[in-house]
Structures are given as structure tokens and as C-alpha cells.
Scaffold this motif. Structure first.
Motif, mmCIF file in Angstrom:
data_model
loop_
_atom_site.group_PDB
_atom_site.id
_atom_site.type_symbol
_atom_site.label_atom_id
_atom_site.label_comp_id
_atom_site.label_asym_id
_atom_site.label_seq_id
_atom_site.Cartn_x
_atom_site.Cartn_y
_atom_site.Cartn_z
ATOM 1 N N GLN A 55 5.473 1.499 2.534
ATOM 2 C CA GLN A 55 4.275 1.674 2.807
ATOM 3 C C GLN A 55 3.963 2.860 3.884
ATOM 4 O O GLN A 55 2.896 3.390 4.022
ATOM 5 N N ARG A 74 5.107 5.727 3.391
ATOM 6 C CA ARG A 74 4.794 7.092 2.506
ATOM 7 C C ARG A 74 3.413 6.767 1.853
ATOM 8 O O ARG A 74 2.777 7.772 1.831
ATOM 9 N N ALA A 75 2.983 5.540 1.640
ATOM 10 C CA ALA A 75 1.575 5.517 1.132
ATOM 11 C C ALA A 75 0.613 6.027 2.248
ATOM 12 O O ALA A 75 -0.373 6.323 1.653
ATOM 13 N N ASP A 114 -4.443 4.305 -6.341
ATOM 14 C CA ASP A 114 -3.101 3.629 -6.832
ATOM 15 C C ASP A 114 -2.522 2.586 -6.068
ATOM 16 O O ASP A 114 -1.530 2.126 -6.087
ATOM 17 N N LEU A 115 -3.376 1.910 -5.025
ATOM 18 C CA LEU A 115 -3.004 0.739 -4.266
ATOM 19 C C LEU A 115 -3.653 -0.132 -4.904
ATOM 20 O O LEU A 115 -4.740 -0.505 -5.701
ATOM 21 N N ARG A 142 -5.926 2.761 4.821
ATOM 22 C CA ARG A 142 -4.862 3.167 5.663
ATOM 23 C C ARG A 142 -4.620 2.048 6.554
ATOM 24 O O ARG A 142 -3.442 1.645 6.651
ATOM 25 N N VAL A 160 -2.863 -0.713 4.332
ATOM 26 C CA VAL A 160 -1.378 -0.516 4.000
ATOM 27 C C VAL A 160 -0.666 -0.497 5.105
ATOM 28 O O VAL A 160 0.635 -1.169 5.049
ATOM 29 N N PRO A 200 1.598 0.201 -2.837
ATOM 30 C CA PRO A 200 1.566 1.102 -3.935
ATOM 31 C C PRO A 200 1.640 0.480 -5.221
ATOM 32 O O PRO A 200 2.441 -0.833 -5.321
#
Length: 424
Positions: A332, A334-335, A347-348, A413, A416, A423
Motif C-alpha cells: 500500500q 509503494r502504491a 492500476d488500482l 492516495r 490507498v 494495486p
């Protein structure tokens, strides 16, 4: 305002791939003809595949010897009785200062001596069953748990009893003889265990069984709550999975209905009034008039309760009873960092089994609250339409949103880091 998302389901054309995995063609019509009514036995030959991918002998050995399980995730039983935890646990050693870690050394001796291992909560500890149980719970609409029973040859783990939840029995390895009897207390609630009807259970168990059969690897048996059963391993080690379904009941609805009505009665001054001076509450005749007043006001309050007030606490329980899809903190982060670096959120996807819905904010501000198994996320007025479209989407993909509802990077964000988006 409410939108709801349970999870992306792919598989059998019926829309119930997990149930089809258990019952094959018998899954069609299961909800109307079998669910909660009668047992159902489906042989391996009529199913798409066996259950070895969900659990295996090697998986059992790994769980009890290498996963650091503690006592709540394992029980050991012999001759119908559950052994004390100290019989199969020990200290964790250096760096694991706990006293109830499962001891593989003790288990070897106990299992060789005829004890049954009961691995509990596998819907939380074994990846294949985490995935399968979440999908099945989404299809059934009822909470799911998974246990495994590993029984030595010619041994019986528990005496005749009934469960207070429905079960699917999945024979994984070896053979086990099952004997079923009619309920002595049909459709028991969770606080109505078989021990409260012990004499009736023993009497019914002595009669001719409703079903006396042997389950072989790949067979599946469905048992509604209340049906008596006992199982004995035959010939070799027997492993079966028990998928417990904890059904929502009308009694649960009645409980919430009464809670709401009683809350409303707290605003009724007549009901709040003290009973007369010198009242003897132990005398029904002395309180008859007061009881009738309370009865009338309670009935009126019950009739006035809106269905949404019953649904809201049940929804909260439903969120608490199951997990969302497992999520990795490192993945998470990194995403989120990729979004900070200017990457698109395409890409989420929405986290599966989130059970997300939008409810009004209580702080007076415009917008909504995204309430889910990941917690609450406050949304501004400009966020609501995009999140609603995301919840309503067929696969929960950010990339599938219409151009005019594209997810802003700052909102992506936040979602996420809240564990709502993951992801792909």
C-alpha cells in the motif's frame, strides 16, 4: 446515497462459483429447496474437483509445526472430550516469550495415541481458505468460518451432537463414517447448544440414523444447524474441513427491532414514570395496569420503527463478522508513493469483500462517509460521485470510471492509505 460493494466474483456462470465448487449442479436451487431445511450429500464424481488444493496433509504439518499457532487456533480432542491446552502447548523459546504456542512434539504423541486435532479459524490463517471462505460468504450473504478435523484411524473426535450453525463438510483425505439423526431442537440459536438438550440428544442418537454413510475424498455433505451428527475415521488418517455458516436469523432482526423500540420509549414520560409508592413488583396483580400501559406503548413503538434502523446495526455486525481482502502495508505504501511520483491511479482497484457503503456525515459538512471493513473515510462533496461510481462498478477498477468521474490523485492516495483501494 447508499452504494454497496462486496467483491469481484468471477467463475461459474450461475454467479456462485464457490457454492458450485461445493455442490456442483446441486447449487442450482440450493437456496430455495435445501438451505436451512435438510441435509444434502454430493459425491466427488458430481463435483468439479476435489478439495486437496484447499488443505492437504503437508499443509496441516506446516500449520502446527512452522506457523507459530497459539492455543485458540488449535484444539485437541479424544473420546469426545477436549483436552486442556497445556497438553499440547509449550513455551515459544527465545524471542517468543509466550506460554501457549502449539507444541509439535506433544502433538506427535497425542495424535499417535488417538487424539483428534482441530485446526480452528483457518479462514484467517491459511491463504487458500482465506480466499475461498470470503468468496463463499459473499455468495451466501452469511458469515463463514473454517475448521479442519484431523482424526487418527478408527477414532471418533466427538460424540453425537448438533451445531448451532450450518456446515459444509468437505472430505479432504481418508474416509470417515458419518451418522446423522433428526434434530431434537430444530434451528437452534447460538445460545441454545446441544448440551442444553443432552438427554434428548442421547435418546435420538440411539435410534435408527437418518443417514449412515462414508465420506471419501472429494465428497461434500451439507448439514443445517440442529441435525445430530457424529463421525469416525476409517482405515487411515482422515482429514475433513468444516465450513461453518453462521446464519442471520429473524431472531437477530427481532433483537434490533426491540432495541430501537426501547430506545424510543426512553422519550416517553409515562414509561419513564416511577411505579406507585409501595409497589410490590413480585406481585403480577399489583403491576397489571402498569404492564398493560408498557405493553401498549411498546407495541406502538415497535410498529413505528423504520426498517433502516434495524438494518443499520445489522450492517455494522456484518462488517465486523468478516474480513476484507488481506492487504499488505508495504504494498500500500509503494502504491501511495507511485501516486506521489505522478503515476496514474489506473492500476488500482477496490479492495475485495470491503462491504463499503456511503452514509451521511454527522458533522454537518457536505459530502459523505465511506463506511467499510477498512474503517470510515470522510469524503467531501466533490468526492462522492466518483466514489459512488467506483462502488457501483462491476469490477471496482479505477480505470473503468467514466472520464467525467476520474478519481483525483489526492483522493486516490487517501483511499490507498485507508486500505480501500489496492494495486491490481
Amino acid at each position: 446515497m447508499t452504494a454497496l460493494h462486496e467483491g469481484r466474483v468471477a467463475g461459474h456462470a450461475s454467479g456462485h462459483p464457490a457454492l458450485h465448487r461445493l455442490l456442483g449442479d446441486a447449487a442450482e436451487g440450493f437456496g430455495t429447496s435445501t438451505w436451512g431445511r435438510r441435509p444434502l450429500l454430493v459425491r466427488a464424481a458430481d463435483l468439479p474437483r476435489d478439495f486437496a488444493d484447499l488443505l492437504s496433509a503437508d499443509a496441516v504439518d506446516e500449520l502446527v509445526s512452522r506457523r507459530g499457532l497459539r492455543a485458540p487456533f488449535l484444539r485437541v480432542a479424544k473420546e469426545g472430550s477436549t483436552l486442556p491446552d497445556r497438553r499440547f502447548t509449550a513455551g515459544g523459546g527465545v524471542g517468543a516469550t509466550i506460554g501457549d504456542q502449539v507444541s509439535d512434539d506433544k502433538l506427535v504423541r497425542l495424535f499417535a495415541d488417538g487424539s483428534t486435532m482441530v485446526l480452528q479459524g483457518l479462514h484467517r490463517t491459511w491463504p487458500a481458505l482465506v480466499e475461498f471462505s470470503q468468496q463463499l460468504a459473499g455468495e451466501l450473504g452469511h458469515p463463514v468460518q473454517v475448521n479442519a478435523y484431523v482424526t487418527p484411524p478408527q477414532n471418533r473426535g466427538f460424540d453425537d451432537h448438533y451445531d448451532v450453525h450450518d456446515v459444509f463438510v468437505l472430505q479432504v483425505e481418508g474416509e470417515k463414517r458419518w451418522r446423522l439423526h433428526e434434530p431434537v431442537h430444530p434451528r437452534p440459536l447460538r445460545d441454545q447448544p446441544w448440551t442444553a438438550h443432552r438427554a434428548a440428544v442421547e435418546a435420538e442418537a440411539a435410534r435408527e440414523p437418518l443417514l449412515d454413510t462414508v465420506l471419501a475424498p472429494g465428497d461434500c455433505l451439507y448439514l443445517p444447524r440442529g441435525y445430530l451428527h457424529a463421525a469416525t475415521a476409517l482405515g487411515g488418517v482422515s482429514t475433513h474441513l468444516t465450513i461453518g455458516i453462521h446464519p442471520w436469523t429473524r431472531h437477530a432482526m427481532a433483537d434490533q427491532l426491540l432495541r430501537a423500540a426501547l430506545a424510543d420509549l426512553a422519550d416517553d414520560e409515562d414509561v419513564r414514570a416511577s411505579l406507585p409508592f409501595g409497589t410490590r413488583v413480585e406481585d403480577p396483580a399489583a403491576t397489571a395496569d402498569d404492564l398493560e400501559l408498557v405493553r401498549a406503548r411498546l407495541l406502538r413503538a415497535v410498529e413505528a420503527v423504520d426498517a433502516a434502523r434495524v438494518a443499520a446495526p445489522l450492517a455494522a455486525q456484518a462488517r465486523a463478522n468478516q474480513r476484507a481482502e488481506p492487504v499488505g502495508p508495504l504494498a500500500q505504501l509503494r502504491a501511495a508513493e507511485a501516486l506521489d511520483a505522478g503515476g496514474p491511479p489506473d492500476d488500482l482497484v477496490l479492495r475485495r469483500w470491503l462491504s463499503g457503503s456511503l452514509v451521511p456525515r454527522t458533522d454537518g459538512a457536505d459530502g459523505a462517509v465511506l463506511r467499510s471493513r477498512a474503517g470510515d473515510v470522510l469524503l467531501g462533496a466533490d468526492d462522492v460521485d466518483a466514489v459512488t461510481a467506483l462502488l457501483d462498478g462491476a469490477d471496482g477498477a479505477v480505470a473503468a470510471l467514466p472520464t467525467d468521474l476520474a478519481l483525483p490523485t489526492d483522493l486516490a492516495r487517501r483511499l490507498v492509505l485507508a486500505g480501500v483501494l489496492v494495486p491490481r
